[in-house]
Design a protein around this motif. Structure first.
Motif, PDB file in Angstrom:
ATOM      1  N   SER A  42       0.542  -0.776  -0.101  1.00  0.00           N
ATOM      2  CA  SER A  42       0.246  -0.557   0.224  1.00  0.00           C
ATOM      3  C   SER A  42       1.127   1.414   0.242  1.00  0.00           C
ATOM      4  N   ASP A  43       2.089   1.039   0.704  1.00  0.00           N
ATOM      5  CA  ASP A  43       2.944   2.238   0.877  1.00  0.00           C
ATOM      6  C   ASP A  43       3.447   2.989  -1.072  1.00  0.00           C
ATOM      7  N   LYS A  44       4.054   2.009  -0.905  1.00  0.00           N
ATOM      8  CA  LYS A  44       4.243   2.021  -2.485  1.00  0.00           C
ATOM      9  C   LYS A  44       3.643   2.042  -3.600  1.00  0.00           C
ATOM     10  N   HIS A  45       1.974   1.561  -3.142  1.00  0.00           N
ATOM     11  CA  HIS A  45       1.271   1.055  -4.451  1.00  0.00           C
ATOM     12  C   HIS A  45       1.743   0.112  -5.712  1.00  0.00           C
ATOM     13  N   ILE A  46       1.787  -0.902  -5.069  1.00  0.00           N
ATOM     14  CA  ILE A  46       2.164  -2.066  -6.180  1.00  0.00           C
ATOM     15  C   ILE A  46       1.667  -3.096  -5.735  1.00  0.00           C
ATOM     16  N   VAL A  47       1.119  -3.821  -7.060  1.00  0.00           N
ATOM     17  CA  VAL A  47       0.440  -5.698  -6.842  1.00  0.00           C
ATOM     18  C   VAL A  47       1.685  -6.138  -7.375  1.00  0.00           C
ATOM     19  N   ARG A  48       1.956  -7.431  -5.870  1.00  0.00           N
ATOM     20  CA  ARG A  48       3.150  -7.928  -6.599  1.00  0.00           C
ATOM     21  C   ARG A  48       2.204  -9.568  -7.116  1.00  0.00           C
ATOM     22  N   LEU A  49       2.429  -9.853  -8.261  1.00  0.00           N
ATOM     23  CA  LEU A  49       1.956 -11.652  -8.237  1.00  0.00           C
ATOM     24  C   LEU A  49       2.803 -12.342  -8.553  1.00  0.00           C
ATOM     25  N   TYR A  95      -1.093 -16.292 -18.080  1.00  0.00           N
ATOM     26  CA  TYR A  95      -0.745 -15.361 -16.797  1.00  0.00           C
ATOM     27  C   TYR A  95      -0.991 -14.034 -17.132  1.00  0.00           C
ATOM     28  N   SER A  96       0.500 -13.703 -17.326  1.00  0.00           N
ATOM     29  CA  SER A  96       0.459 -12.519 -17.907  1.00  0.00           C
ATOM     30  C   SER A  96      -0.621 -11.371 -18.002  1.00  0.00           C
ATOM     31  N   CYS A  97      -1.943 -12.219 -19.702  1.00  0.00           N
ATOM     32  CA  CYS A  97      -2.753 -11.679 -19.304  1.00  0.00           C
ATOM     33  C   CYS A  97      -3.892 -11.537 -18.383  1.00  0.00           C
ATOM     34  N   ALA A  98      -3.686 -12.975 -16.991  1.00  0.00           N
ATOM     35  CA  ALA A  98      -4.308 -12.318 -15.963  1.00  0.00           C
ATOM     36  C   ALA A  98      -3.683 -10.567 -14.556  1.00  0.00           C
ATOM     37  N   ALA A  99      -2.445 -11.089 -15.416  1.00  0.00           N
ATOM     38  CA  ALA A  99      -1.701  -9.993 -14.338  1.00  0.00           C
ATOM     39  C   ALA A  99      -2.895  -8.729 -14.391  1.00  0.00           C
ATOM     40  N   THR A 100      -2.510  -8.316 -16.737  1.00  0.00           N
ATOM     41  CA  THR A 100      -3.040  -6.953 -16.736  1.00  0.00           C
ATOM     42  C   THR A 100      -4.348  -7.107 -16.695  1.00  0.00           C
ATOM     43  N   GLU A 101      -5.162  -8.155 -16.233  1.00  0.00           N
ATOM     44  CA  GLU A 101      -6.538  -7.864 -15.458  1.00  0.00           C
ATOM     45  C   GLU A 101      -6.837  -7.470 -14.525  1.00  0.00           C
ATOM     46  N   ILE A 102      -5.834  -8.134 -13.390  1.00  0.00           N
ATOM     47  CA  ILE A 102      -5.919  -7.673 -12.216  1.00  0.00           C
ATOM     48  C   ILE A 102      -5.352  -6.335 -12.061  1.00  0.00           C
ATOM     49  N   LEU A 130       1.828  -3.305 -11.448  1.00  0.00           N
ATOM     50  CA  LEU A 130       2.404  -4.256 -11.454  1.00  0.00           C
ATOM     51  C   LEU A 130       4.046  -5.309 -11.262  1.00  0.00           C
ATOM     52  N   ASN A 131       3.755  -5.325 -10.179  1.00  0.00           N
ATOM     53  CA  ASN A 131       4.944  -6.429 -10.390  1.00  0.00           C
ATOM     54  C   ASN A 131       4.794  -8.230 -10.293  1.00  0.00           C
ATOM     55  N   GLU A 132       5.529  -8.577 -11.852  1.00  0.00           N
ATOM     56  CA  GLU A 132       4.854  -9.425 -12.187  1.00  0.00           C
ATOM     57  C   GLU A 132       6.402 -10.961 -11.853  1.00  0.00           C
ATOM     58  N   GLN A 133       5.887 -11.428 -11.121  1.00  0.00           N
ATOM     59  CA  GLN A 133       7.162 -12.344 -11.159  1.00  0.00           C
ATOM     60  C   GLN A 133       6.692 -14.676 -11.762  1.00  0.00           C
ATOM     61  N   HIS A 134       7.051 -14.985 -12.206  1.00  0.00           N
ATOM     62  CA  HIS A 134       7.282 -15.766 -13.268  1.00  0.00           C
ATOM     63  C   HIS A 134       8.289 -16.862 -12.677  1.00  0.00           C
ATOM     64  N   VAL A 135       7.941 -17.874 -12.165  1.00  0.00           N
ATOM     65  CA  VAL A 135       9.018 -18.701 -11.096  1.00  0.00           C
ATOM     66  C   VAL A 135       9.137 -19.812 -11.169  1.00  0.00           C
ATOM     67  N   SER A 136      10.125 -20.668 -11.412  1.00  0.00           N
ATOM     68  CA  SER A 136      10.078 -21.935 -11.791  1.00  0.00           C
ATOM     69  C   SER A 136      10.633 -22.583 -10.748  1.00  0.00           C
ATOM     70  N   VAL A 137       9.721 -23.496  -9.837  1.00  0.00           N
ATOM     71  CA  VAL A 137       9.721 -24.693  -8.981  1.00  0.00           C
ATOM     72  C   VAL A 137       9.559 -25.981  -8.923  1.00  0.00           C
ATOM     73  N   PRO A 138      10.420 -26.876  -9.936  1.00  0.00           N
ATOM     74  CA  PRO A 138      10.451 -27.798 -10.295  1.00  0.00           C
ATOM     75  C   PRO A 138       9.531 -28.717  -8.438  1.00  0.00           C
ATOM     76  N   SER A 139       8.140 -29.875  -8.873  1.00  0.00           N
ATOM     77  CA  SER A 139       8.218 -30.279  -7.693  1.00  0.00           C
ATOM     78  C   SER A 139       9.160 -31.411  -6.922  1.00  0.00           C
ATOM     79  N   PRO A 140       9.234 -32.203  -6.419  1.00  0.00           N
ATOM     80  CA  PRO A 140       8.122 -31.514  -5.009  1.00  0.00           C
ATOM     81  C   PRO A 140       9.225 -30.353  -4.426  1.00  0.00           C
TER      82      PRO A 140
END
Length: 148
Positions: free
Chosen positions: A53-60, A76-83, A93-103
């Motif tokens: 709220s202080d910086k007015h940033i939505v992090r996804l 997901y980038s389109c979904a972030a744009t809708e948000i 918007l701060n949009e992060q796409h991270v690879s986290v292989p299971s498990p």
């Protein structure tokens, strides 16, 4: 129907500006879930978000099981744009796409909008491999894995 949704969004924008972070988090949760309708791909493990709220940033943060396919990342980038379109002008918007292989463990932001149900046996195999790699540990290990 679209007219009702537009009125709803205007109302929540007003609430977001006037009532602070609690309403903001509820609004973000609703916005995340709406934007993810028909957008969930098999390689996504978790989608989370938070407001600064202080910086007015939505992090996804979009966490994938391995490298995301170009189609999934674009969806997901389109979904972030809708948000971010649901938020008033100063928000960014701060949009992060991270690879986290299971498990591997996931790293959620404040609000979790989607989490894939993981296979319990995959986690048990990971723990068993860790036990087998360290001599001296008790070989019998009772593990209970809960998936949310």
């Amino acid at each position: 129907m679209h007219q009702n949704l537009a009125v709803f969004i205007r109302y929540f924008r007003w609430l977001l500006d006037s009532m602070g972070n609690t309403i903001g988090n509820q609004f973000l949760q609703l916005s995340l879930q709406r934007a993810l309708l028909r957008e969930v791909h098999p390689d996504i493990r978790q989608v989370s978000g938070e407001l600064d709220s202080d910086k007015h940033i939505v992090r996804l943060r979009f966490e994938y099981d391995g490298q995301p396919s170009p189609l999934a990342k674009e969806s997901y980038s389109c979904a972030a744009t809708e948000i971010i379109a649901d938020f008033p002008e100063p928000w960014q918007l701060n949009e992060q796409h991270v690879s986290v292989p299971s498990p591997a463990s996931l790293s959620a932001l404040t609000l979790i909008a989607y989490r894939r149900q993981e296979h319990v046996h995959a986690a048990e195999q990971f723990i068993q491999a860790d036990v087998n790699s360290r001599p001296g540990l008790i070989q019998t290990l009772a593990v209970k894995t809960w998936t949310y």
